[in-house]
Design an enzyme around this catalytic site. Structure first.
Site, mmCIF file in Angstrom:
data_model
loop_
_atom_site.group_PDB
_atom_site.id
_atom_site.type_symbol
_atom_site.label_atom_id
_atom_site.label_comp_id
_atom_site.label_asym_id
_atom_site.label_seq_id
_atom_site.Cartn_x
_atom_site.Cartn_y
_atom_site.Cartn_z
ATOM 1 N N GLU A 1 0.876 -1.183 -0.077
ATOM 2 C CA GLU A 1 -0.109 0.161 0.025
ATOM 3 C C GLU A 1 0.700 1.237 0.008
ATOM 4 O OE1 GLU A 1 -3.222 0.779 -0.167
ATOM 5 O OE2 GLU A 1 -3.688 -1.669 -0.506
ATOM 6 N N ASP A 2 1.785 1.390 -1.139
ATOM 7 C CA ASP A 2 2.521 2.614 -1.038
ATOM 8 C C ASP A 2 3.535 2.817 -0.059
ATOM 9 O OD1 ASP A 2 1.080 2.994 -3.449
ATOM 10 O OD2 ASP A 2 0.097 4.936 -2.919
ATOM 11 N N SER A 3 3.589 2.291 0.841
ATOM 12 C CA SER A 3 4.691 2.393 1.908
ATOM 13 C C SER A 3 6.151 1.973 1.499
ATOM 14 C CB SER A 3 4.432 1.800 3.295
ATOM 15 O OG SER A 3 4.440 0.265 3.064
#
Length: 250
Positions: free
Chosen positions: A66-68
Site C-alpha cells: 500500500e505505497d509504503s
C-alpha cells in the site's frame, strides 16, 4: 507539484539570518540528475529539495504494501534525509499603562526584585542579562528568556520557556533596543536535528508518495550482482494503475 511544494530542502538561502516561527532545512539537499524547463525558473536547481537516492522497485518482506516504502538503516546512520528543525521564541519589554504594569527582561533569580517564580521552570541556563547563551542544549521547561511583570500587586514571572518536545541547541540569539524608551526585544532560535522515522512521508517527483513502513538493516537488504544495496525500496504495484512511466524514464 503538490508533493514537491511540501518537501524539505533549503527553503531560502538566508535561513541562518532569519527568525521564522518554524522552519525545516535538509542537511545536504541534492540537485536533481534530471531537470525540466521549469526547474530553471522555479530555482529548484539552485535551492533543491530532496536527495538522489538509490531506489529499488520490488516487493520485499511485505512491509512495503500500500505505497509504503522501506528504507536502509545504514543509509540513515550515514545521514540520508537528515534534517533540522528551527523554532523561534521571542518577547519584548513594554509598559502597560492601563494596568500600570511594566514587563522587564532580566534574570529573575539574581536580580534584586522579589519575583514569584514558576516552580515548573528551570532557570539555571540563563546568563546575567536573563537570556540563554548560544550553543547551550535546552530541554522542556528550560527558560530561554527571563522576564517578569512589575506592578502594584507585586512581581510575577512572565518568562519564555521551551515548549513540550522542543528540545535542541540554542542556535542564535538576538537582543536589541526597539524604541526610544530603551525597551529591549529578544529572539531565540532553537535547532533540533531529526532523522527519518517510521511514518515519515516521502515522495518522488511524480507524485508517488508513501510513508516509511519499515527501517531495515543493510545486511537484510537485497543487493545487486555488483553488491549495491538500495537506500529505498518502493512497491511495483504503485506504477501500472497510476501510469507514472516518467519515473522509469527519470
Amino acid at each position: 507539484t503538490g508533493q514537491s511544494k511540501q518537501s524539505v530542502g533549503c527553503y531560502i538561502s538566508n535561513f541562518r539570518k532569519r527568525f521564522d516561527t518554524s522552519a525545516h532545512v535538509l542537511y545536504h539537499p541534492h540537485k536533481p540528475l534530471v531537470k525540466t524547463k521549469i526547474t530553471d525558473y522555479s530555482l529548484a536547481g539552485v535551492l533543491p529539495t530532496g536527495i538522489n537516492a538509490m531506489v529499488a522497485i520490488m516487493s520485499y518482506t511485505g512491509y512495503n504494501q500500500e505505497d509504503s516504502i522501506m528504507i536502509n538503516k545504514s543509509a540513515i546512520n550515514r545521514g540520508l534525509f537528515k534534517s533540522c528543525y528551527f523554532k523561534s521564541y521571542d518577547t519584548y519589554e513594554t509598559y502597560d499603562s492601563q494596568a500600570n504594569a511594566e514587563y522587564i527582561i532580566d534574570n529573575v533569580l539574581t536580580n534584586e526584585e522579589d519575583v514569584n517564580i514558576n516552580k515548573k521552570y528551570n532557570y539555571s541556563k540563563l546568563n546575567k542579562q536573563g537570556i540563554v547563551e548560544e550553543g547551550i542544549y535546552v530541554e522542556d521547561n528550560d527558560v530561554l528568556i527571563g522576564r517578569y511583570v512589575k506592578s502594584s500587586e507585586g512581581n510575577s514571572d512572565s518568562s519564555v520557556a521551551v515548549k513540550d518536545g522542543g528540545y535542541g541547541v540554542v542556535d542564535k540569539v538576538f537582543l536589541d533596543y526597539m524604541n526610544s524608551h530603551n525597551h529591549k526585544i529578544c529572539k531565540v532560535r532553537i535547532c533540533t536535528t531529526r532523522n527519518p522515522a517510521l511514518g515519515d512521508k516521502f515522495a518522488s517527483r511524480h507524485g508517488q508518495k508513501g510513508t516509511i513502513g519499515m527501517i531495515i538493516p543493510a545486511e537484510d537488504m537485497p543487493f545487486s550482482k555488483d553488491g549495491i544495496t538500495p537506500d529505498l525500496i518502493i512497491n511495483p504495484h504503485a506504477i501500472p494503475s497510476r501510469m507514472t512511466l516518467g519515473q522509469f524514464v527519470e
